[in-house]
Motif scaffolding. Sequence first.
Motif, PDB file in Angstrom:
ATOM      1  N   GLN A 120       0.768  -1.166  -0.076  1.00 34.06           N
ATOM      2  CA  GLN A 120      -0.164   0.177  -0.010  1.00 34.06           C
ATOM      3  C   GLN A 120       0.907   1.210   0.102  1.00 34.06           C
ATOM      4  N   ASP A 121       1.429   1.404   1.035  1.00 38.10           N
ATOM      5  CA  ASP A 121       2.231   2.826   1.047  1.00 38.10           C
ATOM      6  C   ASP A 121       3.498   2.763   2.183  1.00 38.10           C
ATOM      7  N   PRO A 122       4.574   3.296   2.022  1.00 37.32           N
ATOM      8  CA  PRO A 122       5.468   3.039   3.170  1.00 37.32           C
ATOM      9  C   PRO A 122       5.256   3.998   4.452  1.00 37.32           C
ATOM     10  N   ALA A 123       5.943   3.205   5.495  1.00 33.51           N
ATOM     11  CA  ALA A 123       5.531   3.968   6.784  1.00 33.51           C
ATOM     12  C   ALA A 123       6.934   4.015   7.189  1.00 33.51           C
ATOM     13  N   ILE A 134      10.945  -0.747   0.511  1.00 34.89           N
ATOM     14  CA  ILE A 134       9.222  -1.102   1.302  1.00 34.89           C
ATOM     15  C   ILE A 134       9.241  -2.350   1.833  1.00 34.89           C
ATOM     16  N   ALA A 156       4.669  -5.141   8.844  1.00 31.40           N
ATOM     17  CA  ALA A 156       4.195  -5.852   7.504  1.00 31.40           C
ATOM     18  C   ALA A 156       4.943  -6.489   6.615  1.00 31.40           C
ATOM     19  N   HIS A 198      -4.494  -7.102   3.843  1.00 26.58           N
ATOM     20  CA  HIS A 198      -3.341  -6.297   4.167  1.00 26.58           C
ATOM     21  C   HIS A 198      -2.641  -6.915   5.367  1.00 26.58           C
TER      22      HIS A 198
HETATM   23  N1  URA Z   1       5.130  -0.869   4.332  1.00 27.31           N
HETATM   24  C1  URA Z   1       5.061  -0.655   3.010  1.00 27.31           C
HETATM   25  O1  URA Z   1       5.820  -0.498   2.582  1.00 27.31           O
HETATM   26  N2  URA Z   1       3.878  -1.138   2.536  1.00 27.31           N
HETATM   27  C2  URA Z   1       2.877  -1.572   3.032  1.00 27.31           C
HETATM   28  O2  URA Z   1       1.832  -1.696   2.392  1.00 27.31           O
HETATM   29  C3  URA Z   1       2.835  -1.510   4.397  1.00 27.31           C
HETATM   30  C4  URA Z   1       3.928  -1.063   5.236  1.00 27.31           C
END
Ligand code: URA
Length: 277
Positions: free
Chosen positions: A58-61, A70, A75, A169
């Motif tokens: 999904q997106d980086p944290a 990533i 996760a 997820h």
């Molecule tokens: N980190 C990521 O890079 N992607 C995710 O979906 C969740 C954590």
Amino acid sequence: MAVVHQSCVGYGAEPFASLVADYPGDDVYPSADFRTEWGPVFHRGRLDGSARVLVLGQDPATHEAISRRILVGEAGQRVQGLLAKIGVHTAYAMVNVYLYSVFGQAAGSRHAKDAAIAAYRHRWLDALLVGTDVTAVVALGDLAATAYAAWARTQPATAGSLHLAAIRHPTYAEGFARASGKPLAETTASQLANWNDHLGDLAAHVTPEGPTDLTPYAATWGPTDLAPIPEVDLPPGAPAWWRDVDAWATRTGDDKQTKRATISVVVPKGARTWPAL
Ligand code: URA
């Protein structure tokens, strides 16, 4: 003998060199909805054609913002454990739906159909999926499933030959427990049941690199269900504890501004190998 370290070779070869040279900025990813100040985080895994599985996250944290790869934190370690079950240890590539960390839950959904975000993502997916040895895609969560479906419409022939495992997820359980008030134990059991539903089919569509272990997940995470990130996935010189299951990066601050501006990086206790001070 000196230890020989492995590391991610980066983005020297095309088309990846061009992809990291002209990535979208704030004009495409508005900073009200994305933490663009931490920069884009592009991928993790093999870009040399040896990947057999593509993971779409999904997106980086926080851990990803620091390590510049990533799916490195909790996760990522859950996904690494899933791949290990199907006998895949390094033969994967991972990209996220979003290059930048989403700011606030709703922002992720708000930009799910943005054409410019999708156009850049499709360049990565084309590079990793069209004419490659990838046979299966693991989409993590609803946004990833939506993003994959949008790409699949642009490449129907390739998409038709790929197995899709659209699973919950890896941190669904925590998010849904928070949002719904349900006990974490219940949401975790439901997430792991969902992963079990996909395990056999996924394994059947991927040639393993080593032995598989398709023992289903129990109702809660077991000690071997998370796997550390391989050294070869991180940039040269990354400390070993960046790849461990112990969390080491958190957003800290007493107000929203400070919290957005701060990631605290703390060496986990188990990695404090220096002599007593
Ligand atoms: N980190 C990521 O890079 N992607 C995710 O979906 C969740 C954590």
